[in-house]
Design a protein around this motif. Structure first.
Motif, PDB file in Angstrom:
ATOM      1  N   SER A   1       0.747  -0.926   0.022  1.00 31.29           N
ATOM      2  CA  SER A   1       0.086  -0.052   0.127  1.00 31.29           C
ATOM      3  C   SER A   1       0.677   1.349  -0.001  1.00 31.29           C
ATOM      4  N   PRO A   2       0.314   2.439  -0.055  1.00 35.16           N
ATOM      5  CA  PRO A   2       1.079   3.514  -0.090  1.00 35.16           C
ATOM      6  C   PRO A   2       1.667   3.798   1.197  1.00 35.16           C
ATOM      7  N   GLY A   3       1.005   3.368   2.282  1.00 32.20           N
ATOM      8  CA  GLY A   3       1.681   3.448   3.604  1.00 32.20           C
ATOM      9  C   GLY A   3       2.824   2.692   3.735  1.00 32.20           C
ATOM     10  N   VAL A   4       3.008   1.710   3.182  1.00 29.78           N
ATOM     11  CA  VAL A   4       4.106   0.523   3.121  1.00 29.78           C
ATOM     12  C   VAL A   4       5.306   1.295   2.385  1.00 29.78           C
ATOM     13  N   ALA A   5       4.827   1.700   1.207  1.00 27.60           N
ATOM     14  CA  ALA A   5       5.998   2.179   0.246  1.00 27.60           C
ATOM     15  C   ALA A   5       6.425   3.566   0.869  1.00 27.60           C
ATOM     16  N   LEU A   6       5.731   4.159   1.604  1.00 23.18           N
ATOM     17  CA  LEU A   6       6.300   5.476   2.320  1.00 23.18           C
ATOM     18  C   LEU A   6       7.215   4.900   3.532  1.00 23.18           C
TER      19      LEU A   6
ATOM     20  N   ASP B   1       4.119  12.143   5.698  1.00 24.86           N
ATOM     21  CA  ASP B   1       4.356  11.348   6.771  1.00 24.86           C
ATOM     22  C   ASP B   1       3.197  11.494   8.092  1.00 24.86           C
ATOM     23  N   LYS B   2       2.806  12.709   8.187  1.00 25.35           N
ATOM     24  CA  LYS B   2       2.067  13.351   9.215  1.00 25.35           C
ATOM     25  C   LYS B   2       0.562  12.712   8.535  1.00 25.35           C
ATOM     26  N   ALA B   3       0.171  13.107   7.184  1.00 22.54           N
ATOM     27  CA  ALA B   3      -1.207  12.750   6.617  1.00 22.54           C
ATOM     28  C   ALA B   3      -1.164  11.162   6.598  1.00 22.54           C
ATOM     29  N   MET B   4      -0.147  10.231   6.770  1.00 22.35           N
ATOM     30  CA  MET B   4      -0.237   8.951   6.390  1.00 22.35           C
ATOM     31  C   MET B   4      -0.288   7.967   7.908  1.00 22.35           C
ATOM     32  N   ARG B   5      -0.032   9.000   9.089  1.00 25.80           N
ATOM     33  CA  ARG B   5       0.469   8.569  10.319  1.00 25.80           C
ATOM     34  C   ARG B   5      -0.725   7.408  10.640  1.00 25.80           C
ATOM     35  N   TYR B   6      -2.048   7.571  10.610  1.00 26.08           N
ATOM     36  CA  TYR B   6      -3.045   6.783  11.022  1.00 26.08           C
ATOM     37  C   TYR B   6      -2.997   5.571  10.267  1.00 26.08           C
ATOM     38  N   ARG B   7      -2.670   5.482   8.868  1.00 29.07           N
ATOM     39  CA  ARG B   7      -2.630   4.364   8.224  1.00 29.07           C
ATOM     40  C   ARG B   7      -1.532   3.416   8.528  1.00 29.07           C
TER      41      ARG B   7
END
Length: 95
Positions: free
Chosen positions: A22-27, A78-84
């Protein structure tokens, strides 16, 4: 726990296809590689300084600056994706 200890179970689960990419993992993968590279460059910079070598015009200084800029640019994402990302880490920790 350090960053690697927290992220390794998640990245392993993705590699073994137990969790979908997912985009979270890629990040997380990008951030981990960036931070590891930054730390390596800091260690090299400190080695140069400790051995009395001039660092002012050394390429490692430009590399450190480039890494710092990239880390700063990732901060809003990073802040925007923190929950995911937290959900992914929890899923990986629960197995």
């Amino acid at each position: 726990p350090d960053v690697r200890e927290r992220l390794e179970p998640l990245l392993l689960a993705v590699r073994q296809r137990q969790l979908p990419a997912s985009p979270g993992v890629a990040l997380l993968q990008l951030k981990l590689q960036l931070l590891l590279s930054y730390c390596t460059n800091i260690a090299f910079y400190l080695l140069l300084k400790a051995s009395g070598r001039p660092v002012r015009d050394h390429p490692v200084v430009a590399s450190l600056l480039r890494h710092r800029v990239l880390i700063d640019r990732l901060a809003p994402l990073d802040k925007a994706m923190r929950y995911r990302v937290q959900k992914l880490l929890q899923t990986a920790a629960d197995g």
